[in-house]
Design a protein around this motif. Structure first.
Motif, PDB file in Angstrom:
ATOM      1  N   LYS A 164       0.932  -1.287  -0.110  1.00 21.01           N
ATOM      2  CA  LYS A 164       0.066  -0.084   0.061  1.00 21.01           C
ATOM      3  C   LYS A 164       0.970   1.250   0.005  1.00 21.01           C
ATOM      4  O   LYS A 164       0.519   2.247  -0.861  1.00 21.01           O
ATOM      5  CB  LYS A 164      -0.867   0.017   1.249  1.00 21.01           C
ATOM      6  N   GLY A 165       1.760   1.273   0.810  1.00 21.96           N
ATOM      7  CA  GLY A 165       2.745   2.509   1.038  1.00 21.96           C
ATOM      8  C   GLY A 165       3.313   2.864  -0.355  1.00 21.96           C
ATOM      9  O   GLY A 165       3.345   3.848  -1.108  1.00 21.96           O
ATOM     10  N   GLY A 198       0.837   6.531  -6.979  1.00 26.77           N
ATOM     11  CA  GLY A 198      -0.560   7.027  -7.663  1.00 26.77           C
ATOM     12  C   GLY A 198      -1.345   5.869  -8.152  1.00 26.77           C
ATOM     13  O   GLY A 198      -2.166   6.207  -8.792  1.00 26.77           O
ATOM     14  N   PHE A 199      -1.255   4.757  -7.595  1.00 31.09           N
ATOM     15  CA  PHE A 199      -2.029   3.526  -8.068  1.00 31.09           C
ATOM     16  C   PHE A 199      -3.395   3.475  -7.305  1.00 31.09           C
ATOM     17  O   PHE A 199      -3.312   2.733  -6.266  1.00 31.09           O
ATOM     18  CB  PHE A 199      -1.416   2.203  -8.024  1.00 31.09           C
ATOM     19  N   ASP A 200      -4.227   4.340  -7.471  1.00 28.59           N
ATOM     20  CA  ASP A 200      -5.373   4.662  -6.840  1.00 28.59           C
ATOM     21  C   ASP A 200      -6.049   3.423  -6.624  1.00 28.59           C
ATOM     22  O   ASP A 200      -6.607   3.175  -5.508  1.00 28.59           O
ATOM     23  CB  ASP A 200      -6.333   5.904  -7.177  1.00 28.59           C
ATOM     24  N   VAL A 209      -4.342   1.058  -3.959  1.00 25.89           N
ATOM     25  CA  VAL A 209      -4.527   1.559  -2.701  1.00 25.89           C
ATOM     26  C   VAL A 209      -5.871   1.366  -2.226  1.00 25.89           C
ATOM     27  O   VAL A 209      -6.057   1.184  -1.014  1.00 25.89           O
ATOM     28  CB  VAL A 209      -4.036   3.146  -2.906  1.00 25.89           C
ATOM     29  N   GLU A 210      -6.794   1.867  -2.777  1.00 26.74           N
ATOM     30  CA  GLU A 210      -8.215   1.805  -2.310  1.00 26.74           C
ATOM     31  C   GLU A 210      -8.548   0.152  -1.726  1.00 26.74           C
ATOM     32  O   GLU A 210      -9.189   0.028  -0.758  1.00 26.74           O
ATOM     33  CB  GLU A 210      -9.439   2.020  -3.574  1.00 26.74           C
ATOM     34  N   PHE A 211      -8.098  -0.919  -2.540  1.00 23.38           N
ATOM     35  CA  PHE A 211      -8.499  -1.962  -2.345  1.00 23.38           C
ATOM     36  C   PHE A 211      -7.636  -2.539  -1.333  1.00 23.38           C
ATOM     37  O   PHE A 211      -8.081  -3.288  -0.158  1.00 23.38           O
ATOM     38  CB  PHE A 211      -8.292  -3.097  -3.278  1.00 23.38           C
ATOM     39  N   VAL A 212      -6.307  -2.264  -1.033  1.00 21.91           N
ATOM     40  CA  VAL A 212      -5.300  -2.664  -0.091  1.00 21.91           C
ATOM     41  C   VAL A 212      -5.731  -1.939   1.279  1.00 21.91           C
ATOM     42  O   VAL A 212      -5.479  -2.666   2.284  1.00 21.91           O
ATOM     43  CB  VAL A 212      -4.056  -2.197  -0.586  1.00 21.91           C
ATOM     44  N   LEU A 230      -4.467  -6.967  -9.177  1.00 18.05           N
ATOM     45  CA  LEU A 230      -4.117  -5.649  -9.181  1.00 18.05           C
ATOM     46  C   LEU A 230      -2.868  -5.048  -9.325  1.00 18.05           C
ATOM     47  O   LEU A 230      -2.390  -4.063  -9.972  1.00 18.05           O
ATOM     48  CB  LEU A 230      -4.904  -4.840  -7.896  1.00 18.05           C
ATOM     49  N   VAL A 231      -1.932  -5.896  -8.732  1.00 18.59           N
ATOM     50  CA  VAL A 231      -0.312  -5.503  -8.891  1.00 18.59           C
ATOM     51  C   VAL A 231      -0.014  -5.714 -10.419  1.00 18.59           C
ATOM     52  O   VAL A 231       0.569  -4.936 -10.795  1.00 18.59           O
ATOM     53  CB  VAL A 231       0.219  -6.155  -7.895  1.00 18.59           C
ATOM     54  N   ARG A 232      -0.734  -6.875 -10.794  1.00 20.30           N
ATOM     55  CA  ARG A 232      -0.041  -7.209 -12.213  1.00 20.30           C
ATOM     56  C   ARG A 232      -0.853  -6.006 -13.274  1.00 20.30           C
ATOM     57  O   ARG A 232       0.009  -5.514 -14.007  1.00 20.30           O
ATOM     58  CB  ARG A 232      -0.471  -8.565 -12.698  1.00 20.30           C
TER      59      ARG A 232
END
Length: 718
Positions: A47-48, A54-56, A59-62, A97-99
């Motif tokens: 998340k950090g 800026g991967f919103d 970030v929102e899911f994490v 999401l990371v991929r």
């Protein structure tokens, strides 16, 4: 920035492995708090970094995922099987999401929303703590500032480490910290786990209500931390927000600390807003134990002493690592391969010159050979990696296929630390995925069928890896119904793959599932039925210089075994001559060499021969005849026999014309540069510059029986 982002995604892969590994341990009943903390840290680290880039969506899911794990960590949400299952599915979505972020695409929004809703449902079912009670009473609007205790909010319990030194931290978040879904409270809670903490919040910068920016940041925190960790470990709590805050960390003794805190209590000349503190500072300082109380643990607390010793030992054993681009390692390995070839050429030239073994040139060349081997071993060790990352990917495959088929399946992994060349690992994923899907879909029965057969409702699927005879063996075993050989044979006949009158053994029937277009599925689904799968697995394994075998017992299950080389770069081999050609036999397959005697060789008819060795009869195979170097086998007594053992344990004696010697050779792919040749695994370059073929011992051993099977099959099946 691109390089930093690439590093972030590499670290994400590591964190995802740690995340799934921890969740699987929790699913198996591991209730160790450190396991939960490791899972939480993995998600928090992702998340950090995601917030910084800026991967919103990520970030929102994490953020929801992290909040759920925080409840588990604080024992406000029990890690029941249902909760753990949801967390594992969330880890799958997080990997997607990371991929998607790495590839610049987007994940399945529907799947993300489903899991996010399930996580929110878990949050709603958990007991609400003080920090979650955001109901505002009307009476509370008319209040006077009072000192409050933050201990109920932090709920830290005893510090994780003994206190040995004091730090004063000044922490001022910026608006960007909150915009990236970070929370001051959570950072303070993490800090509080390091030791005894006193917090003071400075409210002086809060503007009037009409001037207040809802997205602004106006608070500043002064923290006194008494802990046993280093300043670097204290700063690591803020490592993902250090660009979005002002942070200072200073050491202080008790006298300086008292002065600093007393100054903070003195009234300012200008009107000041009230200050909220954790509890009266005088009381905290007066009740604080002297520094000498933080001595090393005594024998009265052996558990604490053992824990401290373990932590000290662990911190001292951490080794520094660096990240190296894989292309650089590949270039280095190629250069080492050329070095091995050139060293072999030098040895060849010296041997042809007839120099004495005692000459300085020969002695120096022997030293060069040993040095070359040491360099090659060291370079290959760089590429060696455990199979754990590939194995853990299979956990998701099992969950997904089990969900699609409505089966209960438990995956058990063994030998995850077994190391193999990275190239082999990279090309293992697809064949392993096919085999796992096949085992769950076709191997393991449905729950009602298992119960009727007297088996547990939950099926067991074991994925294991081990080193054996200089190779790596990977097995996929299930406790399902086994292979229905009558049905397999019927399908093979109906598809024209074998003749109806063909006489096949059980092993040969089992291997029919590797034929192209073969499928036992009665209908096409998202999982199987298209006749594509196991034949792809076999070709992929063969392309790696490996082989696959099946062992199945009806009603008890099946085991698929893959035998692969540890590396695709070099091997130790015996150089032999056959029909005027030079061949290399892998040294790991050779048991012994012997000179056949006339009384030991026996004819069996149809050209088959055996040799008597150690009170047993072993088949004799003329390599020259099998590879068509000569039309007819020659007298065995004029040749040399190499007693070899195949991966399946079968033994035979390979007849060759002569043995040239033993040497290390560099493997060159024959399929890539030419094509597949039966009985040949690869090629190499000898010291004199000639190309030599490397024998596939298992294929040579299986050739006589294969010839008989082919003779029974119709020509139309070709």
């Amino acid at each position: 920035m691109a390089a930093i982002k690439q590093t972030f995604f590499q670290e994400c892969e590591e964190q995802l492995v740690e995340l799934e590994s921890g969740l699987l341990r929790i699913e198996d009943g591991d209730d160790d708090l450190e396991t939960v903390n490791a899972v939480f840290r993995a998600v928090h680290s992702i998340k950090g970094g995601a917030g910084a880039f800026g991967f919103d969506e990520l970030v929102e899911f994490v953020h929801v995922f992290e909040t759920t794990l925080d409840l588990v960590r604080s024992a406000k949400l029990a890690a029941t099987p249902a909760v753990t299952k949801t967390l594992l599915r969330a880890s799958d979505v997080l990997a997607d999401l990371v991929r998607a972020a790495r590839e610049g695409g987007s994940a399945d929004a529907g799947a993300v929303k489903i899991i996010a809703d399930e996580l929110n449902a878990l949050l709603g079912s958990a007991p609400r703590g003080h920090e979650e009670d955001d109901t505002i009473s009307v009476d509370a609007l008319d209040f006077e500032p009072v000192c409050i205790s933050l201990d109920s909010i932090f709920d830290l319990g005893e510090p994780d480490v003994p206190a040995t030194q004091d730090f004063i931290l000044r922490f001022k978040p910026s608006a960007g910290l909150y915009a990236k879904a970070n929370e001051t409270l959570r950072l303070l809670r993490e800090l509080g786990r390091l030791g005894e903490m006193t917090v003071e919040c400075d409210l002086h910068e809060i503007p009037q209500l009409t001037e207040l920016d809802p997205e602004g940041a106006y608070l500043c925190w002064t923290i006194h931390l008494t802990t046993g960790v280093s300043e670097q470990q204290v700063r690591e709590v803020f490592e993902f927000v250090e660009w979005d805050c002002e942070l200072s960390v200073e050491t202080a003794d008790v006298g300086r600390l008292l002065e600093a805190l007393q100054e903070s209590l003195e009234p300012h000349e200008a009107p000041a807003a009230p200050t909220v503190v954790a509890e009266p500072i005088e009381k905290r300082i007066a009740g604080a134990p002297p520094p000498t109380s933080y001595a090393a643990p005594s024998d009265d607390h052996p558990a604490a002493a053992k824990a401290d010793a373990a932590k000290s030992e662990g911190s001292g054993s951490v080794q520094a690592t660096i990240r190296v681009d894989l292309d650089r390692v590949d270039r280095l390995i190629n250069l080492v391969g050329e070095l091995v070839i050139n060293q072999a050429m030098l040895s060849q030239r010296v041997s042809e010159a007839g120099l004495s073994r005692a000459s300085s040139v020969v002695i120096g060349l022997d030293e060069l050979e040993q040095l070359t081997r040491d360099i090659q071993d060291s370079v290959m060790a760089i590429r060696a990696q455990p199979v754990k990352p590939v194995f853990q990917r299979m956990s998701r495959t099992v969950r997904e296929v089990a969900s699609m088929t409505g089966k209960a399946v438990r995956l058990v992994m063994d030998g995850e630390a077994t190391e193999v060349d990275k190239t082999v690992i990279e090309r293992l994923t697809d064949p392993l995925t096919h085999m796992i899907r096949n085992a769950v879909d076709h191997g393991i029965e449905k729950a009602e069928d298992r119960i009727a057969a007297g088996k547990p409702e939950e099926g067991a699927l074991r994925l294991s890896a081990m080193h054996r005879s200089g190779r790596i063996v990977i097995e996929v075993a299930d406790d399902g119904a086994g292979i229905n050989r009558a049905r397999v044979r019927q399908i093979a006949v109906s598809k024209g793959l074998i003749a109806a009158e063909a006489n096949l053994t059980d092993d040969e029937i089992d291997n029919l599932i590797f034929l192209p277009g073969f499928s036992t599925a009665s209908s096409v689904s998202n999982i199987s039925g298209r006749g594509v799968g196991m034949d792809v697995v076999k070709r992929a394994i063969q392309a790696l210089g490996g082989r696959i075998s099946i062992s199945s017992v009806p009603g008890r299950g099946s085991t698929f075994s893959m035998s692969l080389p540890l590396t695709l770069a070099v091997l130790d081999g015996m150089v032999v001559t056959v029909g005027g050609q030079t061949l290399v036999v892998p040294l790991t397959a050779i048991i012994e060499t012997l000179q056949p005697k006339k009384e030991s060789v026996h004819e069996l008819g149809s050209g088959a021969r055996v040799i008597a060795t150690r009170n047993t009869f072993t088949p004799l195979i003329d390599v020259g005849a099998v590879l068509l170097y000569r039309d007819e086998p020659i007298e065995a007594t004029s040749q040399v026999a190499l007693l070899v053992e195949s991966e399946s344990g079968a033994k035979c004696a390979l007849l060759v014309d002569a043995i040239q010697g033993q040497r290390q050779v560099v493997i060159k792919s024959l399929e890539t540069n030419y094509g597949h040749v039966h009985g040949i695994a690869a090629a190499t370059i000898l010291g004199d510059g000639r190309v030599a073929l490397i024998l596939d011992v298992d294929a040579i051993v299986a050739r006589p029986r294969a010839d008989m099977i082919v003779a029974e099959m119709p020509a139309a099946a070709e």
